[in-house]
Write an enzyme that holds these catalytic residues in place. Sequence first.
Site, mmCIF file in Angstrom:
data_model
loop_
_atom_site.group_PDB
_atom_site.id
_atom_site.type_symbol
_atom_site.label_atom_id
_atom_site.label_comp_id
_atom_site.label_asym_id
_atom_site.label_seq_id
_atom_site.Cartn_x
_atom_site.Cartn_y
_atom_site.Cartn_z
ATOM 1 N N ARG A 18 0.824 -1.220 0.000
ATOM 2 C CA ARG A 18 0.000 0.000 0.000
ATOM 3 C C ARG A 18 0.850 1.259 0.000
ATOM 4 O O ARG A 18 0.614 2.177 -0.790
ATOM 5 C CB ARG A 18 -0.953 0.011 1.189
ATOM 6 N N ASN A 36 -6.145 -2.506 2.171
ATOM 7 C CA ASN A 36 -6.174 -3.954 2.315
ATOM 8 C C ASN A 36 -7.617 -4.402 2.429
ATOM 9 O O ASN A 36 -8.465 -3.671 2.934
ATOM 10 C CB ASN A 36 -5.429 -4.395 3.579
#
Length: 91
Positions: A18, A36
Amino acid sequence: MKASLLRISGQVQGVGYRDWLVREARRHGLWGWVRNRSDGTVEALVAGELDALQAVLTACRRGPPSARVTGIDEQFAEPPSEPGFSRRPTL
């Protein structure tokens, strides 16, 4: 502006994916977000000029050094209403 909703699978959680994607997207001037998912995938909305979007999509197939991407499901999406690229909480 083009936009895609991505679902990235493989070893993509716990490896900095990320944060890496936030840096890549910002570097290419894209708008959107990344988070996520509870099923172990990473989901991202990426939007911007076609060349920049394609560059980031290509990079997403590699990911950061610790990741192992096994697949990306891409769907057309509506661009986000706010500029910038951010990291969202897990869904």
